[in-house]
Scaffold this active site. Structure first.
Site, PDB file in Angstrom:
ATOM      1  N   CYS A 168      -3.298  -7.577  -7.794  1.00 35.26           N
ATOM      2  CA  CYS A 168      -3.741  -6.460  -7.002  1.00 35.26           C
ATOM      3  C   CYS A 168      -3.304  -5.166  -7.081  1.00 35.26           C
ATOM      4  O   CYS A 168      -2.327  -4.648  -7.119  1.00 35.26           O
ATOM      5  CB  CYS A 168      -3.128  -6.636  -5.238  1.00 35.26           C
ATOM      6  SG  CYS A 168      -3.450  -5.821  -4.326  1.00 35.26           S
ATOM      7  N   CYS A 171      -1.992  -2.841  -4.538  1.00 35.78           N
ATOM      8  CA  CYS A 171      -0.701  -2.963  -3.995  1.00 35.78           C
ATOM      9  C   CYS A 171       0.273  -2.562  -4.934  1.00 35.78           C
ATOM     10  O   CYS A 171       1.466  -1.839  -4.723  1.00 35.78           O
ATOM     11  CB  CYS A 171      -0.370  -4.484  -3.933  1.00 35.78           C
ATOM     12  SG  CYS A 171      -1.659  -5.454  -2.780  1.00 35.78           S
ATOM     13  N   ASP A 172       0.106  -2.589  -6.303  1.00 35.19           N
ATOM     14  CA  ASP A 172       1.087  -2.571  -7.386  1.00 35.19           C
ATOM     15  C   ASP A 172       0.872  -1.603  -8.273  1.00 35.19           C
ATOM     16  O   ASP A 172       1.859  -1.132  -9.031  1.00 35.19           O
ATOM     17  CB  ASP A 172       1.230  -3.972  -8.197  1.00 35.19           C
ATOM     18  CG  ASP A 172       1.897  -5.227  -7.318  1.00 35.19           C
ATOM     19  OD1 ASP A 172       2.438  -4.964  -6.258  1.00 35.19           O
ATOM     20  OD2 ASP A 172       1.435  -6.573  -7.505  1.00 35.19           O
TER      21      ASP A 172
END
Ligand code: NAP
Length: 348
Positions: A168, A171-172
């Site tokens: 992701c 997300c990261d």
């Protein structure tokens, strides 16, 4: 005992649905999934994809800060002891989803740590068989089983998950380990190319690895990607191994050419595996309408109705586009409100 509402799942969609349903006095029963070797292998352990991510920087209400004391005051100490150490950089995925679970419990949600393996949508009330082989009945059901990122299946990929290997980018991608370092992305669809572009905000260079010599993504996305000077495509290569060590995490990837078998090593601080998702809907085939990729079909725009009245869907099991904790929580809320309304209209 017949229930008003059974919720299946344990990610943000399921917990948000439970919070709303419990506060509407529906006394929801929630199946959070079983801790089993099979679920471990499939990445479908309880608490969903959030439990597999590190810091979550984009969930509103959790700016960077030290949450240690708050976590201690909010979460059951036994559950807290299983969480990874608090990073003090803000909330982590496991912490966030644990807080959601606790919030659902606080309002009276009953939880069973089993999978639902069968849903009989023709019975009234609906009949659900769980992995403990018990049958449970409910007048309404919310499906919030999520989706699982597809992985390459390499042992080295598994070893470095959360230490440089991620599924992701949103997300990261902004984490310090990726900033101003080269990173690799594997995949050739819209997700891979969109996220490769996204990652150029942070990484010094994005090395885009695709197993064919033509991307699957839409033309506009391919054109944008090829124009981006920070993205370097590697066509007709597969990732053979993720390279790294215990202290640094990922330090590189070894590629193999599908054309001549030659090997190439790329020095990168991370590998984003963006090769599609599989919704966790295998037990729903023939039960509610699924689309061609097996996502639950929402049958009315802007509502969470499935093809079966009384069965609702929320979160990533019905959403192949956004797939964010925020959107999952939002549709979980919608599903609880839809279910509450449907029960009021259809039950005594
Ligand atoms: P996808 O379209 O299924 O693409 C998956 C990509 O991963 C393909 O290029 C595939 O290669 C590759 N792949 C699959 N398994 C692999 C493996 N084991 N090793 C190496 N490569 C592998 O999935 P997606 O990109 O997640 O997109 C899903 C859907 O969402 C699509 O309909 C897409 O258009 C849509 N989407 C749209 C947007 C947008 O419009 N902004 C953004 C994201 C996603 P092959 O090409 O060789 O099969």
């Amino acid at each position: 005992m017949k229930r008003n509402l059974i919720i299946i799942g344990s990610g943000p969609a399921a917990w948000t649905a439970a919070i709303y349903a419990a506060r509407a006095n529906l006394a929801p029963l929630l199946f959070e999934g079983a801790i089993s070797a099979e679920n471990q292998a499939k990445n479908t352990l309880p608490m969903g994809q959030l439990a597999l991510t590190s810091e979550v920087e984009n969930f509103p209400g959790f700016p960077a800060g030290d949450l240690s004391e708050y976590l201690k005051s909010a979460i059951d100490p036994d559950r807290l002891s299983y969480l990874p150490p608090h990073s003090k950089e803000g909330v982590s995925g496991p912490e966030l989803v644990e807080l959601m679970r606790q919030q659902a419990i606080n309002f009276g949600t009953e939880i069973i740590s089993e999978d639902v393996v069968q849903l009989n949508a023709e019975a009234r009330p609906f009949a659900l068989v769980a992995s403990d082989e018990e049958t449970y009945e409910a007048h309404a059901v919310i499906i919030a089983t999520g989706a699982s990122a597809n992985w390459l299946g390499l042992p080295s990929e598994e070893k470095f998950k959360n230490r440089g290997v991620s599924a992701c980018a949103v997300c990261d991608g902004a984490l310090p380990r990726f900033r101003n370092h080269p990173v690799a992305v594997v995949g050739g669809g819209d997700s891979a190319l969109e996220d490769a572009n996204y990652l150029t905000q942070f990484a010094s260079e994005v090395l885009l690895i695709h197993r064919r010599d033509e991307f699957r993504a839409s033309k506009i996305m391919v054109d944008r990607t090829l124009r981006n000077e920070k993205i370097k495509p590697f066509y007709s290569y597969v990732v053979k191994e993720v390279l790294g060590d215990d202290s640094a995490g990922v330090v590189g990837v070894k590629l193999e050419s599908v054309k001549d078998g030659s090997e190439t090593i790329l020095d990168v601080s991370g590998l984003f595996v963006l090769i599609g998702h599989t919704p966790n809907t295998a037990f729903l085939d023939g039960v509610v309408d699924l689309d061609e990729k097996k996502y639950v079909r929402w049958v009315q725009p802007g509502r969470t109705f499935t093809s079966v009245p009384g069965i609702f869907a929320a979160g990533d099991c019905a959403d192949s586009i956004y797939r964010q904790a925020n959107t999952a929580a939002a549709t979980g809320c919608m599903a609880a409100l839809d279910a509450e309304h449907w029960l009021r209209e259809n039950m005594d």
